[in-house]
Motif scaffolding. Structure first.
Motif, PDB file in Angstrom:
ATOM      1  N   TRP A   1     -40.649  31.006 -72.011  1.00 34.82           N
ATOM      2  CA  TRP A   1     -40.568  29.634 -72.508  1.00 34.82           C
ATOM      3  C   TRP A   1     -40.839  28.614 -71.412  1.00 34.82           C
ATOM      4  N   ALA A   2     -41.511  29.064 -70.352  1.00 33.52           N
ATOM      5  CA  ALA A   2     -41.886  28.170 -69.252  1.00 33.52           C
ATOM      6  C   ALA A   2     -42.654  26.955 -69.763  1.00 33.52           C
ATOM      7  N   GLY A   3     -43.411  27.148 -70.827  1.00 34.95           N
ATOM      8  CA  GLY A   3     -44.332  26.122 -71.301  1.00 34.95           C
ATOM      9  C   GLY A   3     -43.687  24.950 -72.006  1.00 34.95           C
ATOM     10  N   ILE A   4     -42.371  24.945 -72.190  1.00 30.65           N
ATOM     11  CA  ILE A   4     -41.768  23.801 -72.899  1.00 30.65           C
ATOM     12  C   ILE A   4     -41.378  22.675 -71.946  1.00 30.65           C
ATOM     13  N   LEU A   5     -41.539  22.889 -70.645  1.00 29.64           N
ATOM     14  CA  LEU A   5     -41.126  21.865 -69.675  1.00 29.64           C
ATOM     15  C   LEU A   5     -42.297  21.000 -69.202  1.00 29.64           C
ATOM     16  N   PRO A   6     -42.065  19.711 -68.991  1.00 32.57           N
ATOM     17  CA  PRO A   6     -43.081  18.888 -68.335  1.00 32.57           C
ATOM     18  C   PRO A   6     -43.249  19.342 -66.876  1.00 32.57           C
ATOM     19  N   ALA A   7     -44.401  18.979 -66.293  1.00 34.87           N
ATOM     20  CA  ALA A   7     -44.791  19.529 -64.990  1.00 34.87           C
ATOM     21  C   ALA A   7     -43.706  19.403 -63.914  1.00 34.87           C
ATOM     22  N   GLU A   8     -43.117  18.216 -63.804  1.00 32.15           N
ATOM     23  CA  GLU A   8     -42.158  18.001 -62.711  1.00 32.15           C
ATOM     24  C   GLU A   8     -40.932  18.911 -62.873  1.00 32.15           C
ATOM     25  N   LEU A   9     -40.505  19.110 -64.113  1.00 31.79           N
ATOM     26  CA  LEU A   9     -39.357  19.982 -64.357  1.00 31.79           C
ATOM     27  C   LEU A   9     -39.745  21.457 -64.278  1.00 31.79           C
ATOM     28  N   PHE A  10     -41.005  21.750 -64.590  1.00 32.35           N
ATOM     29  CA  PHE A  10     -41.520  23.115 -64.432  1.00 32.35           C
ATOM     30  C   PHE A  10     -41.418  23.517 -62.959  1.00 32.35           C
ATOM     31  N   ARG A  11     -41.705  22.567 -62.068  1.00 38.10           N
ATOM     32  CA  ARG A  11     -41.596  22.864 -60.621  1.00 38.10           C
ATOM     33  C   ARG A  11     -40.155  23.205 -60.257  1.00 38.10           C
ATOM     34  N   VAL A  12     -39.222  22.435 -60.814  1.00 39.59           N
ATOM     35  CA  VAL A  12     -37.803  22.586 -60.438  1.00 39.59           C
ATOM     36  C   VAL A  12     -37.180  23.825 -61.081  1.00 39.59           C
ATOM     37  N   PHE A  13     -37.470  24.044 -62.368  1.00 38.52           N
ATOM     38  CA  PHE A  13     -36.718  25.071 -63.104  1.00 38.52           C
ATOM     39  C   PHE A  13     -37.497  26.373 -63.319  1.00 38.52           C
ATOM     40  N   VAL A  14     -38.787  26.392 -63.022  1.00 34.90           N
ATOM     41  CA  VAL A  14     -39.561  27.633 -63.149  1.00 34.90           C
ATOM     42  C   VAL A  14     -40.097  28.070 -61.781  1.00 34.90           C
ATOM     43  N   ILE A  15     -40.836  27.189 -61.109  1.00 33.40           N
ATOM     44  CA  ILE A  15     -41.469  27.612 -59.857  1.00 33.40           C
ATOM     45  C   ILE A  15     -40.422  27.864 -58.760  1.00 33.40           C
ATOM     46  N   ALA A  16     -39.526  26.914 -58.530  1.00 32.27           N
ATOM     47  CA  ALA A  16     -38.567  27.088 -57.423  1.00 32.27           C
ATOM     48  C   ALA A  16     -37.671  28.321 -57.619  1.00 32.27           C
ATOM     49  N   PRO A  17     -37.090  28.528 -58.810  1.00 32.26           N
ATOM     50  CA  PRO A  17     -36.296  29.753 -58.996  1.00 32.26           C
ATOM     51  C   PRO A  17     -37.143  31.028 -58.847  1.00 32.26           C
ATOM     52  N   GLY A  18     -38.384  30.968 -59.342  1.00 32.88           N
ATOM     53  CA  GLY A  18     -39.285  32.123 -59.203  1.00 32.88           C
ATOM     54  C   GLY A  18     -39.511  32.469 -57.739  1.00 32.88           C
ATOM     55  N   ARG A  19     -39.751  31.407 -56.945  1.00 31.30           N
ATOM     56  CA  ARG A  19     -39.972  31.633 -55.513  1.00 31.30           C
ATOM     57  C   ARG A  19     -38.727  32.224 -54.840  1.00 31.30           C
ATOM     58  N   ARG A  20     -37.561  31.743 -55.227  1.00 31.57           N
ATOM     59  CA  ARG A  20     -36.321  32.262 -54.618  1.00 31.57           C
ATOM     60  C   ARG A  20     -36.124  33.738 -54.970  1.00 31.57           C
ATOM     61  N   ILE A  21     -36.436  34.112 -56.196  1.00 29.14           N
ATOM     62  CA  ILE A  21     -36.280  35.520 -56.598  1.00 29.14           C
ATOM     63  C   ILE A  21     -37.279  36.393 -55.830  1.00 29.14           C
ATOM     64  N   VAL A  22     -38.532  35.942 -55.785  1.00 30.78           N
ATOM     65  CA  VAL A  22     -39.564  36.727 -55.099  1.00 30.78           C
ATOM     66  C   VAL A  22     -39.202  36.902 -53.630  1.00 30.78           C
ATOM     67  N   SER A  23     -38.791  35.841 -52.953  1.00 34.19           N
ATOM     68  CA  SER A  23     -38.557  35.986 -51.514  1.00 34.19           C
ATOM     69  C   SER A  23     -37.293  36.791 -51.235  1.00 34.19           C
ATOM     70  N   ALA A  24     -36.262  36.648 -52.081  1.00 32.15           N
ATOM     71  CA  ALA A  24     -35.046  37.457 -51.867  1.00 32.15           C
ATOM     72  C   ALA A  24     -35.342  38.947 -52.078  1.00 32.15           C
ATOM     73  N   LEU A  25     -36.128  39.258 -53.101  1.00 36.01           N
ATOM     74  CA  LEU A  25     -36.448  40.675 -53.348  1.00 36.01           C
ATOM     75  C   LEU A  25     -37.286  41.249 -52.212  1.00 36.01           C
ATOM     76  N   ARG A  26     -38.273  40.435 -51.734  1.00 35.67           N
ATOM     77  CA  ARG A  26     -39.155  40.930 -50.672  1.00 35.67           C
ATOM     78  C   ARG A  26     -38.428  41.070 -49.346  1.00 35.67           C
ATOM     79  N   SER A  27     -37.365  40.286 -49.147  1.00 27.17           N
ATOM     80  CA  SER A  27     -36.644  40.412 -47.880  1.00 27.17           C
ATOM     81  C   SER A  27     -35.936  41.769 -47.819  1.00 27.17           C
ATOM     82  N   LYS A  28     -35.609  42.317 -49.000  1.00 20.64           N
ATOM     83  CA  LYS A  28     -34.983  43.649 -49.031  1.00 20.64           C
ATOM     84  C   LYS A  28     -36.023  44.755 -49.209  1.00 20.64           C
ATOM     85  N   SER A  29     -37.042  44.491 -49.995  1.00 17.95           N
ATOM     86  CA  SER A  29     -38.097  45.481 -50.270  1.00 17.95           C
ATOM     87  C   SER A  29     -39.440  44.815 -49.976  1.00 17.95           C
TER      88      SER A  29
END
Ligand code: CP3
Length: 343
Positions: free
Chosen positions: A202-230
């Motif tokens: 449901w990423a597509g229901i957010l306007p761009a600025e909120l997409f950055r805050v609630f989709v991109i930033a959390p996505g980046r945090r998950i990716v980097s935390a996982l990669r720091s371990k694996s």
């Protein structure tokens, strides 16, 4: 393993194929096991049966990957939110209040999802070495949508209001979901998943600025935390209906591959994303229902569209229960025939 070869950056022809919701009600053998389990939650929490339905579509169609049989709402349920799957209605949750947020517990989720990890171990043990096993979680925003609204299908009005009226609540919830998703996905990797996917449906229901805050930033945090371990871990992101935010999502989150919905024009996505981006998708699921020549033409168009790219064949969204399994066999056959371009 063809799936991992593509994720490592190789152009593989014909491309590896698996389908979102490949384990599900369109398969008679799934319906049988589900009836045996009683209900969807019992099936998901039974490692032996969950592993069995994970393997069924690979056995029947020879897909290049299995995806763990579970659901994106198992994590909120394990954190302590109520959940039920009403017959013919989809998932129902008691909409989360601010007071309840503090009662959700990561420790409880780790304990509660032990059967999921056991299902991963069993599924991996039951797969041939050339078949990949994909673990997954919902994207934090999509999971938050269900937690705040309590159900899908209505466009998540409460979530959208809360984003504007009580942003702190949404931020607190997303923070918890980021932390929980990292632990949950890392557990699946430790149990044998070869890569993981984040369903941000449901990423597509957010306007761009909120997409950055609630989709991109959390996505980046998950990716980097996982990669720091694996460090070499491959993570497939699926920011469904994100439109022109696609490039920013790919670049800023650091996902290894991006799933495309059927609305997205393949050439436009390839042009927008950095060279070497790995794509997954994006056949219209309706064509699997229709079958015949329309299906063949659709498959060919996707194959041709991604020709020369790093591509994992898939749908633009999940298989629907009304699909005839013979059409799925036809799709796999058509891909594997590996016909040369332009014929
Ligand atoms: O893809 C797979 O085969 C793996 C298993 C899987 C399921 N759900 C099983 C399922 C995965 C990866 C999911 C993800 C999921 N779940 C998403 C993200 C992908 C998407 O479709 O957008 C979302 C939004 C959910 C939430 C959810 N779960 C909904 C909206 C529904 C109802 C829709 C339906 O088909 O009934 C579910 C239930 C669900 N999840 C079923 C299955 C097989 C059907 C339950 C049943 O057997 O009755």
């Amino acid at each position: 393993m063809k799936l991992i070869d593509v994720l490592n950056g190789e152009v593989v022809w014909p491309p590896p194929v698996w389908l979102m919701r490949q384990a599900g009600r369109y398969l008679p053998e799934y319906r049988e096991v589900r009836a045996q389990a009683g209900d969807f939650l019992s099936l998901s929490m039974n490692p032996e049966l969950a592993a069995e339905v994970t393997l069924q579509p690979v056995r029947r169609f020879g897909f290049d990957a299995a995806i763990l049989f579970s659901d994106i709402l198992i994590l909120p349920w394990a954190l302590g939110q109520g959940l039920q799957y009403a017959q013919g209605e989809g998932p129902l949750l008691p909409p989360l209040t601010r007071a309840e947020l503090g009662g959700l517990s990561l420790a409880r989720a780790v304990e509660g999802t032990a059967p999921v990890m056991e299902a991963v171990r069993r599924a991996r043990a039951g797969l041939d070495g050339d078949k990949g096993l994909i673990g997954f979680a919902g994207g934090p925003f999509t999971v938050a949508c269900y937690m705040l609204d309590g159900k899908g299908g209505g466009g998540f009005p409460r979530t959208l209001r809360t984003v504007y009226e009580d942003r702190r609540l949404v931020e607190g919830l997303i923070d918890l979901l980021v932390e929980a998703s990292v632990v949950y996905l890392q557990g699946q990797v430790d149990a044998g998943a070869d890569c993981v996917m984040l369903f941000e449906s449901w990423a597509g229901i957010l306007p761009a600025e909120l997409f950055r805050v609630f989709v991109i930033a959390p996505g980046r945090r998950i990716v980097s935390a996982l990669r720091s371990k694996s460090p070499g871990l491959h993570i497939i992101g699926f920011p469904r209906l994100c439109g022109l935010m696609l490039r920013e999502y790919v670049v800023e989150t650091g996902v290894s591959a991006v799933g495309l919905d059927s609305v997205t024009d393949i050439a436009a996505a390839v042009a927008a994303c950095p060279p070497g981006t790995v794509f997954q998708g994006n056949l219209d699921p309706l064509l699997l229902h229709i079958g015949g020549e329309a299906l063949d033409r659709g498959v060919d168009a996707v194959l041709d569209g991604f020709r020369g790219q790093r591509h994992i064949f898939n749908l633009g969204h999940g298989i629907t229960p009304d699909v005839d399994p013979r059409n799925v066999a036809q799709l796999v056959e058509r891909i594997r025939a590996g016909r040369p371009s332009g014929l």
